[in-house]
Write an enzyme that holds these catalytic residues in place. Sequence first.
Site, PDB file in Angstrom:
ATOM      1  N   CYS A  33     -70.937  25.155  -9.024  1.00 50.74           N
ATOM      2  CA  CYS A  33     -71.429  24.025  -9.820  1.00 50.74           C
ATOM      3  C   CYS A  33     -72.846  23.645  -9.417  1.00 50.74           C
ATOM      4  O   CYS A  33     -73.470  22.796 -10.037  1.00 50.74           O
ATOM      5  CB  CYS A  33     -70.544  22.807  -9.637  1.00 50.74           C
ATOM      6  N   CYS A 102     -73.690  13.579  -9.623  1.00 46.83           N
ATOM      7  CA  CYS A 102     -74.108  13.655  -8.217  1.00 46.83           C
ATOM      8  C   CYS A 102     -73.639  12.415  -7.459  1.00 46.83           C
ATOM      9  O   CYS A 102     -73.215  12.500  -6.304  1.00 46.83           O
ATOM     10  CB  CYS A 102     -75.622  13.774  -8.104  1.00 46.83           C
TER      11      CYS A 102
END
Lengths: 145, 398
Positions: A33, A102
Amino acid sequence: MYSDKVMDHFRNPRNVGEIENADGIGNVGNPTCGDIMNIYLKIENNVITDAKFKTFGCGAAIASSSMATEMVRDKTLEEAWDLSNKAVAEALGGLPPIKMHCSVLAEEGIHMAINDYRKRQGLSLWEEKDPCSHAEEGESQTCQH
Amino acid sequence: MGEKRTVYMDHSATTYVRKDVLDAMIPYFAERFGNPSSIYHIARDSKQAIDTAREQVAAALGAESDEIYFTSGGSESDNWAIKGIAYANRKTGNHIITTKIEHHAVLRTCECLEKEGFAVTYLPVDNYGFVNPADLENAITERTILISIMYANNEVGTIEPVAVLGAIARKHEIPFHTDAVQAIGNIKIDVNAQNIDLLSLSAHKFYGPKGIGALYIRKGTKIENLIHGGGQERRRRAGTENIAGIVGLGKAIEIATGDIEGHNNRIGALRDRLLTGILETIPNVHLNGHPENRLPGNINISFEFIEGESMLLWLDEEGICASTGSACTSGSLEPSHVLMATGLPVEMSHGSLRLTLGDANTDADVDFVLSVLPKVVSRLREMSPLYNGGKKGGYNVQ
């Protein structure tokens, strides 16, 4: 693209590194990812006395790790558990929608490190709140890997 | 404190406009602004300028000037070539062959046509990014109406065997389109010798202005129009001509193709020194694309254990402009489709850096990048949980 705060934490990340004999460790993310976060916590009397990280990822991932470790330091485990990804993003002056994952990763890293500590202590694991609680970040994407 | 240095190494994204190209364009904004469709004298100036530019483009491709059509750029040219051929030939067939490493202007256009009932074969590439001519031969059916394969790849710089692929298309009497946006000025093009029926190009990749490009269409090719309206471009492409842009395109292509070998030798030498320097000073790296058969200014290299966007941010802090195939800059979470098609592991795609050199780069620029890049890489590796101090046991790369 990034706020000044994000760039500040990217340029001068706080708390980079590992803690030897950490009391709790959280490893989240996946190289496929494009981001991996390792969170290390030192815990004394239910209070986080030190927090460090190592991160493979983009500018937002590094800044989120830096900010999240700053925010949980000197907090009780209950307070640290309640730190939301949204709070991390807000403290960074906002993240682009595509980068909200994030901050989610930082929250998950902290949670995993706390539960790692609780497991080592023989305590029951805390459960994640409604997994859809991130859904309000409508445009945020999660990696499917 | 000296002035902050800027080192631009992203010429495959776009180039600056050369001074002599800009000078040629300037009169066509305020003085010779006439609409070439009008009959008064200032319009004749515009008409003449467009004719000259068309001849310049034709000369650069070994084509006839009435086979050159001006467009708004590479994306429009690709859209026109693919949709135009598909729509004009739908009674003959519905099958299109392209590759997995095309620019999105080709890929998205093909996907759009798939929704309209066309069938598209996306040819694979090898680890270097090469299309295998045998794969093309095998993919052709009686229903195939178009083959579209790029001349040189924008990310890894791999130069495809276009003449061979074009010959296969010719043998089967299928129109052959090539997106040559990255090739102009780096590779000698001859549409006849290389069996090309349609070719897309864009001025801002070879020191011309943005917003202007061209499509070469071989005489006799059956193609529908894309932009409908007035009768410009011999009734093939409507819209009042972008005269200054067209003049700039003509001048830029004339200069860019004037001394391809000299240009390639100069840029290639700089590129080779930069690449060698990187490979010698930074461990755990992987060169993407082919070692030799690549665009002269292109370096695409993956750094293990780190992610591309954070590299770009640090390079930008130092004044270096580059790009990456990491998902984190693409606006999606998927890394570069080109790197993935070459079989590169996904984590290595996230750690890729593209440096594309151009005419303004100097030895001092190369030295500067070589002084900065190792520091940036080791800084990010120091904070990477994947990094084990440079010991063996990195990723597995074929």
